[in-house]
Design an enzyme around this catalytic site. Sequence first.
Site, short mmCIF file in Angstrom:
data_model
loop_
_atom_site.label_atom_id
_atom_site.label_comp_id
_atom_site.label_asym_id
_atom_site.label_seq_id
_atom_site.Cartn_x
_atom_site.Cartn_y
_atom_site.Cartn_z
N GLU A 230 0.94 -1.21 0.05
CA GLU A 230 -0.02 -0.08 0.10
C GLU A 230 1.00 1.27 -0.04
OE1 GLU A 230 -1.94 0.11 3.78
OE2 GLU A 230 -3.56 1.46 3.25
N LYS B 88 -9.71 1.48 -1.54
CA LYS B 88 -9.97 1.03 -0.49
C LYS B 88 -11.27 1.24 0.25
CE LYS B 88 -7.30 0.48 3.97
NZ LYS B 88 -5.92 0.66 4.55
N CYS C 228 -4.95 -3.85 2.59
CA CYS C 228 -4.71 -3.50 4.06
C CYS C 228 -5.68 -3.95 4.89
CB CYS C 228 -3.74 -2.41 4.60
SG CYS C 228 -2.73 -2.75 5.72
C1 ACM Z 1 -3.82 -0.40 7.20
O1 ACM Z 1 -5.03 -0.47 6.67
N1 ACM Z 1 -2.86 0.22 6.57
C2 ACM Z 1 -3.61 -0.99 8.45
#
Ligand code: ACM
Length: 265
Positions: free
Chosen positions: A38, A109, A142
């Site tokens: 990410e 995301k 993530c």
């Molecule tokens: C995250 O979503 N960077 C922990």
Amino acid sequence: MKAGFYQFNPGFGKKEDNIRKVVSAVKNAEVDFLVLPEFFATGYQFISPDEVAELAEPVPDGYTTEALSELSSERKIFIAAGLPERHGDKFYNSAVLTGPQGFIGVYRKTHLFFEENLYFTPGDTGFKVWNTEIGRIGIMICFDWFFPEAMRSLALSGAEVVAHPSNLILPHCPDSMPVRSLENRVYAITANRTGIENRKAGQSLRFIGKSEIVSPKGEILVRAPEDEEVLMAAEIDPGTAKDKKLNPFNDLFKDRRPEYYKPLS
Ligand code: ACM
């Protein structure tokens, strides 16, 4: 085919250096599909909206996506990688998929973690799957892993390989991904980062490494150490992820009872 991740410690704001590092790591690697962390080219710990505005880029016509497309086309590989995306007046924590023919798609995301909520808009793409010549690839980013619905949505949409660009801080993910893979019968490639960012007083973020590739049977095929910059790869067969059968009586997808899952929606 061979799938891999590159786990490293990006310098904050040093896009060119970070991309150079990736290009150099990939030079001698034999992979068909590579997953990067990410925010792999910018670093993670943004501390002001101005910083986000300065480092975020349009997709696909931004510096990082173009660099990834070029690398994909030169090396004839597919790449999934995270970056801050600017779209109109909104900013997303996104990941792009590129291949030998260039840009393929973007995922934004869905579940923002911690102070990402100060700077980014929750994603509006939903969980997307791209049918490529190396298999059906889905992406989650993530913290999305914490929501079983994310991987389930990808698997039900036909994903065989789930790319999982990450900047993990909490310790739970590496030991949980085998369950996510097992219950959905898909491959998962978590590309995490290493290092510490303490750009904000009183807030030191330590990233836990332990990137890994997990099989549809929940086996950890490779796992990186906590603190090492390393490119690791494993041979995978995405077609095996089509088989959801556990035994002659049980098929993990056909046995689902969605009529009893109404609270989920
Ligand atoms: C995250 O979503 N960077 C922990």
